[in-house]
Design a protein around this motif. Sequence first.
Motif, PDB file in Angstrom:
ATOM      1  N   GLN A   1      18.206 -13.356  17.455  1.00  0.00           N
ATOM      2  CA  GLN A   1      15.576 -12.917  16.955  1.00  0.00           C
ATOM      3  C   GLN A   1      15.834 -11.296  16.098  1.00  0.00           C
ATOM      4  O   GLN A   1      16.514 -10.012  16.003  1.00  0.00           O
ATOM      5  CB  GLN A   1      15.418 -12.520  18.275  1.00  0.00           C
ATOM      6  N   VAL A   2      15.604 -11.625  14.547  1.00  0.00           N
ATOM      7  CA  VAL A   2      15.264 -11.607  13.996  1.00  0.00           C
ATOM      8  C   VAL A   2      13.554 -10.906  13.867  1.00  0.00           C
ATOM      9  O   VAL A   2      13.172 -11.069  14.117  1.00  0.00           O
ATOM     10  CB  VAL A   2      15.063 -11.763  12.463  1.00  0.00           C
ATOM     11  N   GLN A   3      13.236  -9.164  13.759  1.00  0.00           N
ATOM     12  CA  GLN A   3      12.578  -9.055  14.046  1.00  0.00           C
ATOM     13  C   GLN A   3      12.803  -7.169  12.797  1.00  0.00           C
ATOM     14  O   GLN A   3      13.717  -6.616  13.045  1.00  0.00           O
ATOM     15  CB  GLN A   3      12.495  -7.442  15.803  1.00  0.00           C
ATOM     16  N   LEU A   4      12.124  -7.018  12.342  1.00  0.00           N
ATOM     17  CA  LEU A   4      11.417  -5.892  11.283  1.00  0.00           C
ATOM     18  C   LEU A   4      10.139  -5.370  11.823  1.00  0.00           C
ATOM     19  O   LEU A   4       9.101  -5.882  11.659  1.00  0.00           O
ATOM     20  CB  LEU A   4      11.480  -6.265   9.792  1.00  0.00           C
ATOM     21  N   VAL A   5      10.631  -3.702  11.692  1.00  0.00           N
ATOM     22  CA  VAL A   5       9.462  -3.098  12.282  1.00  0.00           C
ATOM     23  C   VAL A   5       9.374  -1.737  11.289  1.00  0.00           C
ATOM     24  O   VAL A   5      10.317  -0.665  11.137  1.00  0.00           O
ATOM     25  CB  VAL A   5       9.044  -2.888  13.465  1.00  0.00           C
ATOM     26  N   GLU A   6       8.359  -1.721  10.808  1.00  0.00           N
ATOM     27  CA  GLU A   6       8.219  -0.352   9.686  1.00  0.00           C
ATOM     28  C   GLU A   6       7.476   0.321  10.121  1.00  0.00           C
ATOM     29  O   GLU A   6       6.618   0.154  11.172  1.00  0.00           O
ATOM     30  CB  GLU A   6       6.851  -1.257   8.527  1.00  0.00           C
ATOM     31  N   SER A   7       7.405   1.643   9.787  1.00  0.00           N
ATOM     32  CA  SER A   7       7.942   2.833  10.715  1.00  0.00           C
ATOM     33  C   SER A   7       7.452   4.030   9.102  1.00  0.00           C
ATOM     34  O   SER A   7       8.091   3.576   8.015  1.00  0.00           O
ATOM     35  CB  SER A   7       7.803   3.239  11.291  1.00  0.00           C
ATOM     36  N   GLY A   8       6.881   5.345   9.212  1.00  0.00           N
ATOM     37  CA  GLY A   8       6.727   5.927   8.220  1.00  0.00           C
ATOM     38  C   GLY A   8       5.575   6.490   7.395  1.00  0.00           C
ATOM     39  O   GLY A   8       5.082   7.345   6.839  1.00  0.00           O
ATOM     40  N   GLY A   9       4.381   5.559   7.463  1.00  0.00           N
ATOM     41  CA  GLY A   9       3.308   4.788   6.670  1.00  0.00           C
ATOM     42  C   GLY A   9       2.596   6.500   7.286  1.00  0.00           C
ATOM     43  O   GLY A   9       2.533   7.068   7.854  1.00  0.00           O
ATOM     44  N   GLY A  10       1.436   6.509   6.624  1.00  0.00           N
ATOM     45  CA  GLY A  10      -0.108   7.114   6.989  1.00  0.00           C
ATOM     46  C   GLY A  10      -0.384   7.731   5.574  1.00  0.00           C
ATOM     47  O   GLY A  10      -0.530   7.309   4.525  1.00  0.00           O
ATOM     48  N   LEU A  11      -1.525   8.983   5.395  1.00  0.00           N
ATOM     49  CA  LEU A  11      -2.002   9.747   4.378  1.00  0.00           C
ATOM     50  C   LEU A  11      -1.267  10.287   4.024  1.00  0.00           C
ATOM     51  O   LEU A  11      -0.562  11.429   4.221  1.00  0.00           O
ATOM     52  CB  LEU A  11      -3.540   9.657   5.211  1.00  0.00           C
ATOM     53  N   VAL A  12      -1.019  10.001   2.630  1.00  0.00           N
ATOM     54  CA  VAL A  12      -0.821  11.479   1.535  1.00  0.00           C
ATOM     55  C   VAL A  12      -0.877  11.596   0.460  1.00  0.00           C
ATOM     56  O   VAL A  12      -2.091  11.169  -0.171  1.00  0.00           O
ATOM     57  CB  VAL A  12       1.397  11.234   1.501  1.00  0.00           C
ATOM     58  N   THR A  91      -1.558   3.286  -3.037  1.00  0.00           N
ATOM     59  CA  THR A  91      -2.485   2.575  -2.037  1.00  0.00           C
ATOM     60  C   THR A  91      -2.421   1.652  -1.482  1.00  0.00           C
ATOM     61  O   THR A  91      -2.098   0.979  -2.578  1.00  0.00           O
ATOM     62  CB  THR A  91      -3.255   2.926  -1.524  1.00  0.00           C
ATOM     63  N   ALA A  92      -1.761   0.477  -0.150  1.00  0.00           N
ATOM     64  CA  ALA A  92      -1.664  -0.236   0.291  1.00  0.00           C
ATOM     65  C   ALA A  92      -1.011  -0.568   1.647  1.00  0.00           C
ATOM     66  O   ALA A  92      -0.264   0.240   2.394  1.00  0.00           O
ATOM     67  CB  ALA A  92      -0.250  -1.015  -1.263  1.00  0.00           C
ATOM     68  N   VAL A  93      -0.898  -1.811   2.150  1.00  0.00           N
ATOM     69  CA  VAL A  93      -0.203  -2.216   3.434  1.00  0.00           C
ATOM     70  C   VAL A  93       1.483  -2.502   2.545  1.00  0.00           C
ATOM     71  O   VAL A  93       1.360  -3.516   1.678  1.00  0.00           O
ATOM     72  CB  VAL A  93      -0.536  -3.317   3.732  1.00  0.00           C
ATOM     73  N   TYR A  94       1.774  -1.747   3.002  1.00  0.00           N
ATOM     74  CA  TYR A  94       4.196  -2.789   3.059  1.00  0.00           C
ATOM     75  C   TYR A  94       4.600  -2.752   4.098  1.00  0.00           C
ATOM     76  O   TYR A  94       4.547  -2.484   4.904  1.00  0.00           O
ATOM     77  CB  TYR A  94       4.746  -0.615   2.386  1.00  0.00           C
ATOM     78  N   TYR A  95       5.165  -3.944   3.546  1.00  0.00           N
ATOM     79  CA  TYR A  95       5.976  -4.421   3.934  1.00  0.00           C
ATOM     80  C   TYR A  95       8.026  -4.920   4.201  1.00  0.00           C
ATOM     81  O   TYR A  95       7.886  -4.894   2.828  1.00  0.00           O
ATOM     82  CB  TYR A  95       5.302  -5.975   3.948  1.00  0.00           C
ATOM     83  N   CYS A  96       7.942  -5.376   5.250  1.00  0.00           N
ATOM     84  CA  CYS A  96       9.836  -5.219   4.830  1.00  0.00           C
ATOM     85  C   CYS A  96       9.929  -6.929   5.163  1.00  0.00           C
ATOM     86  O   CYS A  96       9.338  -7.234   5.502  1.00  0.00           O
ATOM     87  CB  CYS A  96       9.707  -4.109   6.203  1.00  0.00           C
ATOM     88  N   GLN A  97      11.115  -6.877   4.102  1.00  0.00           N
ATOM     89  CA  GLN A  97      11.424  -8.099   4.178  1.00  0.00           C
ATOM     90  C   GLN A  97      12.493  -9.114   3.466  1.00  0.00           C
ATOM     91  O   GLN A  97      13.318  -7.556   4.104  1.00  0.00           O
ATOM     92  CB  GLN A  97      10.825  -9.452   2.502  1.00  0.00           C
ATOM     93  N   TRP A 109       9.596 -11.319   8.034  1.00  0.00           N
ATOM     94  CA  TRP A 109       8.822  -9.793   7.499  1.00  0.00           C
ATOM     95  C   TRP A 109       8.261  -9.461   8.289  1.00  0.00           C
ATOM     96  O   TRP A 109       8.632  -9.553  10.068  1.00  0.00           O
ATOM     97  CB  TRP A 109       7.507 -10.741   7.233  1.00  0.00           C
ATOM     98  N   GLY A 110       8.309  -8.264   8.255  1.00  0.00           N
ATOM     99  CA  GLY A 110       7.414  -7.320   9.209  1.00  0.00           C
ATOM    100  C   GLY A 110       6.286  -7.127   9.844  1.00  0.00           C
ATOM    101  O   GLY A 110       5.624  -7.729   8.792  1.00  0.00           O
ATOM    102  N   GLN A 111       5.332  -6.713  10.381  1.00  0.00           N
ATOM    103  CA  GLN A 111       4.464  -6.212  10.363  1.00  0.00           C
ATOM    104  C   GLN A 111       2.941  -5.572   9.486  1.00  0.00           C
ATOM    105  O   GLN A 111       1.950  -5.628   9.574  1.00  0.00           O
ATOM    106  CB  GLN A 111       3.931  -6.087  11.900  1.00  0.00           C
ATOM    107  N   GLY A 112       4.140  -5.059   8.884  1.00  0.00           N
ATOM    108  CA  GLY A 112       3.647  -3.468   7.467  1.00  0.00           C
ATOM    109  C   GLY A 112       2.714  -3.199   7.985  1.00  0.00           C
ATOM    110  O   GLY A 112       1.994  -2.520   9.552  1.00  0.00           O
ATOM    111  N   ILE A 113       2.369  -1.604   7.215  1.00  0.00           N
ATOM    112  CA  ILE A 113       2.194  -0.555   7.486  1.00  0.00           C
ATOM    113  C   ILE A 113       1.522   0.220   6.401  1.00  0.00           C
ATOM    114  O   ILE A 113       1.883   0.068   5.235  1.00  0.00           O
ATOM    115  CB  ILE A 113       3.396   0.791   8.250  1.00  0.00           C
ATOM    116  N   GLN A 114       0.173   0.718   6.727  1.00  0.00           N
ATOM    117  CA  GLN A 114      -0.524   1.196   5.457  1.00  0.00           C
ATOM    118  C   GLN A 114       0.173   2.561   5.165  1.00  0.00           C
ATOM    119  O   GLN A 114       0.331   3.355   5.830  1.00  0.00           O
ATOM    120  CB  GLN A 114      -2.122   1.868   6.289  1.00  0.00           C
ATOM    121  N   VAL A 115       0.195   2.676   3.366  1.00  0.00           N
ATOM    122  CA  VAL A 115       0.134   4.044   3.282  1.00  0.00           C
ATOM    123  C   VAL A 115      -1.206   4.017   2.566  1.00  0.00           C
ATOM    124  O   VAL A 115      -1.307   3.496   1.022  1.00  0.00           O
ATOM    125  CB  VAL A 115       1.176   3.255   1.916  1.00  0.00           C
ATOM    126  N   THR A 116      -1.392   5.576   2.616  1.00  0.00           N
ATOM    127  CA  THR A 116      -2.769   5.765   2.112  1.00  0.00           C
ATOM    128  C   THR A 116      -2.406   7.163   0.948  1.00  0.00           C
ATOM    129  O   THR A 116      -2.229   7.957   1.261  1.00  0.00           O
ATOM    130  CB  THR A 116      -3.955   5.983   3.019  1.00  0.00           C
TER     131      THR A 116
END
Length: 119
Positions: A1-12, A91-97, A109-116
């Motif tokens: 089963q394929v699962q993509l989980v993004e991490s590391g986003g946030g405010l910069v 600034t966007a929601v970033y998605y892994c594919q 697709w991953g769930q997306g992670i916010q980068v601001t």
Amino acid sequence: QVQLVESGGGLVQPGGSLKLSCAASGVVFSIYAMSWYRQAPGKERELVAGIDHTGMITNYADSVKGRFTISVDDAKNTVYLQMNSLEPEDTAVYYCQANRAYSTALPYWGQGIQVTVSS
């Protein structure tokens, strides 16, 4: 089963750096092309960076060339997006594919992670 989980986003702050990670369970990089997309409010989702299944060919959106780098770590089964010299326009929601090479199957697709990027 394929699962993509993004991490590391946030405010910069503008000019800063972030490194996004995509833990790609069930993905063998030798048969999948991996990509990062992003979607900002009111805008279409766009390809930011991609790397083919051989790991030898990469492509980037013109807006991020020279600033972003996509890479894969086979041992950790993780895809990275190193983002330097960040701008508010990033600034966007970033998605892994994950897109299986030589296949008409729908990508994963991953769930997306916010980068601001803001001061």
